[in-house]
Design an enzyme around this catalytic site. Structure first.
Site, PDB file in Angstrom:
ATOM      1  N   ILE A  66      84.576  44.347  68.284  1.00 30.91           N
ATOM      2  CA  ILE A  66      84.097  43.382  67.287  1.00 30.91           C
ATOM      3  C   ILE A  66      82.773  42.879  67.853  1.00 30.91           C
ATOM      4  CG2 ILE A  66      85.506  41.513  68.319  1.00 30.91           C
ATOM      5  CD1 ILE A  66      85.576  40.193  65.530  1.00 30.91           C
ATOM      6  N   SER A  67      81.711  42.981  67.067  1.00 30.49           N
ATOM      7  CA  SER A  67      80.374  42.675  67.575  1.00 30.49           C
ATOM      8  C   SER A  67      80.242  41.219  68.005  1.00 30.49           C
ATOM      9  CB  SER A  67      79.314  42.971  66.509  1.00 30.49           C
ATOM     10  OG  SER A  67      79.205  44.350  66.284  1.00 30.49           O
ATOM     11  N   GLN A  68      79.308  41.012  68.920  1.00 33.04           N
ATOM     12  CA  GLN A  68      78.937  39.660  69.346  1.00 33.04           C
ATOM     13  C   GLN A  68      78.472  38.864  68.115  1.00 33.04           C
ATOM     14  OE1 GLN A  68      75.723  39.880  72.140  1.00 33.04           O
ATOM     15  NE2 GLN A  68      75.423  37.676  72.234  1.00 33.04           N
TER      16      GLN A  68
END
Length: 221
Positions: A66-68
């Site tokens: 899950i992206s930053q």
């Protein structure tokens, strides 16, 4: 039964995350409000809830992350989503980015390469009231049957910009994609001025999982 709780503590942590993103240069108030609205901890295993509002990327299984939050906010700000925009997302992943686009009023079409993640996210997002269109397949080739799109966002690193995606973009449309090698990519924003004229702007370096597919990494090795 899926039990999801959004407590005062979670809301307070989201408020702090929004402040962090502001301090890092995110200025679009609508994007910040969307980040402040979506409970990011819903996208984490319960054992990792304490990390959900850190400005970091986290593994979600299947070799994906899950992206930053800053990355999500940065890409979304570049995309300049308007209510009613038809948006193609390449790389559904956890569904967090798709949820942000939905909150901004987009008609979201999202495609995932990994079958397990596709089924998991397709089942999960409607449970939290997020209604998007899911597809399983090679996102590097876009989604020709639904084209053209007002905006296209790619959440995996590509070796080059896929020609298919530029072709599926409306005139006046925007494509945001990280381009580089497998370890580091530069964020690039393409604007389709006419059918033949496409301009681009380059931004900071990021690190994404590789874009797999015919016009991604598999097609270059």
């Amino acid at each position: 039964m899926l039990k999801l709780e959004d407590s005062y503590s979670h809301k307070g942590q989201r408020k702090a995350l929004v402040k962090t993103l502001e301090n890092k240069g995110i200025m679009d108030r609508r994007v910040l409000n969307a980040i402040g609205t979506i409970p990011r901890h819903f996208f984490f295993d319960s054992a990792l809830h304490s990390h959900a509002y850190e400005d970091k990327a986290f593994p979600i299984g299947e070799g994906q992350t899950i992206s930053q939050p800053f990355t999500v906010a940065f890409q979304t700000e570049l995309l300049a989503v308007e209510p009613g925009d038809k948006v193609l997302e390449i790389g559904t992943g956890s569904g967090y980015q798709a949820a942000i686009l939905y909150i901004l009023g987009a008609e979201v079409h999202t495609i995932e390469y990994n079958k397990k993640l596709f089924h998991k996210t397709k089942k999960f997002l409607p449970k939290i009231g997020i209604k998007v269109n899911f597809y399983h397949g090679d996102g590097s080739q876009g989604l020709p049957e639904q084209a053209p799109f007002d905006k296209i966002i790619v959440t995996a690193g590509a070796p080059v910009v896929p020609t298919s995606l530029l072709q599926q973009l409306k005139v006046g449309g925007i494509l945001v994609i990280p381009i580089g090698d497998r370890k580091s990519q530069r964020m690039v924003k393409f604007i389709k001025k006419t059918e033949k004229q496409i301009v681009h702007e380059s931004y900071s370096n990021f690190s994404f999982v590789p874009l797999l597919g015919k016009e991604g990494w598999e097609g270059t090795e």
